[in-house]
Design a protein around this motif. Sequence first.
Motif, short mmCIF file in Angstrom:
data_model
loop_
_atom_site.label_atom_id
_atom_site.label_comp_id
_atom_site.label_asym_id
_atom_site.label_seq_id
_atom_site.Cartn_x
_atom_site.Cartn_y
_atom_site.Cartn_z
N PRO A 104 0.93 -1.07 -0.12
CA PRO A 104 -0.06 -0.02 -0.06
C PRO A 104 1.01 1.17 0.10
O PRO A 104 0.33 2.43 -0.28
CB PRO A 104 -0.67 -0.08 1.22
CG PRO A 104 -1.05 -1.64 1.63
CD PRO A 104 0.33 -2.13 1.16
N ALA A 105 2.18 1.23 0.28
CA ALA A 105 3.01 2.33 0.46
C ALA A 105 3.97 2.53 -0.59
O ALA A 105 4.61 3.49 -0.79
CB ALA A 105 3.73 2.43 1.76
N ARG A 106 3.96 1.72 -1.65
CA ARG A 106 4.80 1.77 -2.53
C ARG A 106 4.65 2.59 -3.91
O ARG A 106 5.48 2.90 -4.58
CB ARG A 106 5.21 0.21 -3.42
CG ARG A 106 5.75 -0.68 -2.11
CD ARG A 106 6.02 -2.19 -2.87
NE ARG A 106 6.92 -2.01 -3.89
CZ ARG A 106 7.18 -2.68 -4.94
NH1 ARG A 106 6.05 -3.39 -5.51
NH2 ARG A 106 8.09 -2.62 -5.72
N THR A 107 3.52 3.11 -3.89
CA THR A 107 3.26 3.86 -5.07
C THR A 107 2.27 5.21 -4.43
O THR A 107 1.46 5.06 -3.26
CB THR A 107 2.38 3.26 -6.05
OG1 THR A 107 1.21 2.64 -5.65
CG2 THR A 107 3.14 2.21 -6.76
N ASP A 108 2.36 6.33 -4.94
CA ASP A 108 1.38 7.44 -4.45
C ASP A 108 0.31 7.34 -5.38
O ASP A 108 -0.09 6.27 -5.94
CB ASP A 108 2.11 8.80 -4.74
CG ASP A 108 2.48 9.01 -6.27
OD1 ASP A 108 1.92 8.25 -7.06
OD2 ASP A 108 3.22 9.99 -6.28
N GLY A 109 -0.63 8.33 -5.27
CA GLY A 109 -1.96 8.41 -5.82
C GLY A 109 -2.00 8.34 -7.32
O GLY A 109 -2.84 7.94 -7.93
N GLU A 110 -0.79 8.95 -7.94
CA GLU A 110 -0.55 8.93 -9.39
C GLU A 110 0.09 7.64 -9.79
O GLU A 110 0.61 7.47 -11.00
CB GLU A 110 0.03 10.05 -9.80
CG GLU A 110 -0.79 11.38 -9.51
CD GLU A 110 -0.21 12.54 -10.00
OE1 GLU A 110 0.97 12.67 -10.69
OE2 GLU A 110 -0.63 13.81 -10.03
N GLY A 111 0.27 6.59 -8.99
CA GLY A 111 0.94 5.40 -9.76
C GLY A 111 2.68 5.38 -9.41
O GLY A 111 3.17 4.53 -9.99
N ARG A 112 3.26 6.50 -8.75
CA ARG A 112 4.67 6.71 -8.94
C ARG A 112 5.28 5.74 -7.77
O ARG A 112 4.85 5.85 -6.79
CB ARG A 112 4.93 8.19 -8.49
CG ARG A 112 4.72 9.09 -10.01
CD ARG A 112 5.36 10.58 -9.81
NE ARG A 112 5.27 11.46 -10.80
CZ ARG A 112 4.13 12.28 -11.10
NH1 ARG A 112 3.08 12.03 -10.34
NH2 ARG A 112 4.05 12.85 -11.89
N LEU A 113 6.37 5.18 -8.01
CA LEU A 113 6.94 4.31 -7.14
C LEU A 113 7.81 5.17 -5.95
O LEU A 113 8.19 6.24 -6.33
CB LEU A 113 8.15 3.68 -8.03
CG LEU A 113 8.84 2.40 -7.44
CD1 LEU A 113 9.54 1.62 -8.40
CD2 LEU A 113 10.25 3.08 -6.50
N ILE A 114 7.67 4.85 -5.06
CA ILE A 114 8.08 5.44 -3.69
C ILE A 114 9.06 4.54 -3.24
O ILE A 114 8.88 3.05 -2.78
CB ILE A 114 6.93 5.62 -2.67
CG1 ILE A 114 5.96 6.60 -3.30
CG2 ILE A 114 7.66 6.10 -1.34
CD1 ILE A 114 4.86 6.75 -2.25
N PRO A 115 10.19 4.57 -3.06
CA PRO A 115 11.28 3.60 -2.58
C PRO A 115 11.12 3.20 -1.10
O PRO A 115 10.51 3.97 -0.38
CB PRO A 115 12.75 4.49 -2.79
CG PRO A 115 12.42 5.83 -2.91
CD PRO A 115 11.08 5.69 -3.38
N LEU A 116 11.55 2.38 -0.87
CA LEU A 116 11.37 1.75 0.87
C LEU A 116 11.90 2.92 1.79
O LEU A 116 11.14 2.99 2.67
CB LEU A 116 12.36 0.56 1.06
CG LEU A 116 12.37 -0.14 2.38
CD1 LEU A 116 10.87 -0.61 2.66
CD2 LEU A 116 12.97 -1.09 2.51
N ALA A 117 12.85 3.53 1.70
CA ALA A 117 13.45 4.46 2.52
C ALA A 117 12.34 5.76 2.78
O ALA A 117 12.49 6.20 3.78
CB ALA A 117 14.69 4.99 2.34
N GLU A 118 11.61 6.06 1.72
CA GLU A 118 10.69 7.06 2.14
C GLU A 118 9.29 6.70 1.91
O GLU A 118 8.33 7.62 2.04
CB GLU A 118 10.78 7.82 0.60
CG GLU A 118 12.04 8.32 -0.02
CD GLU A 118 12.40 8.95 -1.28
OE1 GLU A 118 11.24 9.31 -1.93
OE2 GLU A 118 13.27 9.12 -1.62
#
Length: 410
Positions: free
Chosen positions: A245-259
């Motif tokens: 659930p935390a790997r992408t933002d509302g627009e589907g952009r990838l969020i790295p583990l550290a962030e």
Amino acid sequence: MRAVEEALRELAPRVLGVLVRRHGQFDACEDAVQEALLDAAVQWPEQGMPDNPRAWLVTVATRRLTDQVRSESARRRREESAAARVPADEFVTPAPGDERLPDRDDTLTLLFLCCHPALSQSSQLALTLRAVGGLTTAQIAAAFLVPEATMAQRISRAKQRVRAAGVPFGLPPEPERAERLRVVLHVLYLIFNEGYTATSGPDLHRAELTGEAIRLTRAVRRLLPEDGEVAGLLALMLLTEARRPARTDGEGRLIPLAEQDRGLWDRDAIAEGVALVTGALSGSPLGPYQLQAAIAAVHDEAPSDAATDWRQILALYGVLSGMADNPVIKLNQAVAAAMVHGPRAGLGLLDEVAADERLSDHHRLASVRAHLLERAGEAEAAVAAYREAARRTTSLPERRYLEEQAARLD
């Protein structure tokens, strides 16, 4: 509708097992079961599920199979051969609520059959999802982004190869069972990985694949509750999927583990995964999936990225790399080494990974190199590595993320 889908997926391997044990002919039985599943998917949502859904599916699938057999010139010989293998009372249709079908669960036997060494890895994946997972050809084709006709041909060839190989329906003999189980677990691991980080296409995740991999691994776990590697694989899947659930933002952009926002992680899945790997490590011979799950548990239990115990992770990767000859493990070990000893230490290990042709052209190698070069203060080299990684990946979310990192430093 969702309840019907879940029931059909759960029942698919059990019904197929009944037919194959009665009649042999895996390919014909699998086709008959698929037709029965389609009939149920149409009728049950409107008419309601029958009192004995498994018996209903076996009856319909048997009728479909009988229709196929009658159309062949060898009908009588095949029927007599099948009848000789079936106890007389099994020809009697059970009354509602009186299921007289065998209680045995053939899921594991079917997994061994679908993961037979005679099949290519792509065929193993497709046949497992179809025969054991209960997915339609269209669903499997959509998951792997290939035309339905292409996937239909792949599944058909796989069934023909199983038939040509004369594979008996049953668990392999004890000497080869452990090796075949290793292949089964690897196939389930590949299905999960394709769902968690899709190798191509517009979406980072394919939840239907991760969900199916977890469901099938749970089934194997029920059948082999004492096997530490089965428990380790299930734990690894749960601990990894918990972060989705935390790997992408509302627009589907990838969020790295550290962030990632760790408040979005699935704490129930983490608790179950930690309990599984803890039990496996304390009571079973050590294996690669248990070690990977232990690493995932260290990440998931850390309250923040800064609080992650990277020294423990590096130590676990050291044990894992000595157990499995896998360049991806060494790549992750390089990241851990950089977190403990600095980016130069990680870059030194990357040179060893780059010498392995199995990963030398992979986008992940270039991506990790870019990250470590950035940490080392070499912005220009990092930009070039980010762009190289973006060119090599076929995943659109990953490409967009890598291009954004390059633009940020340029």
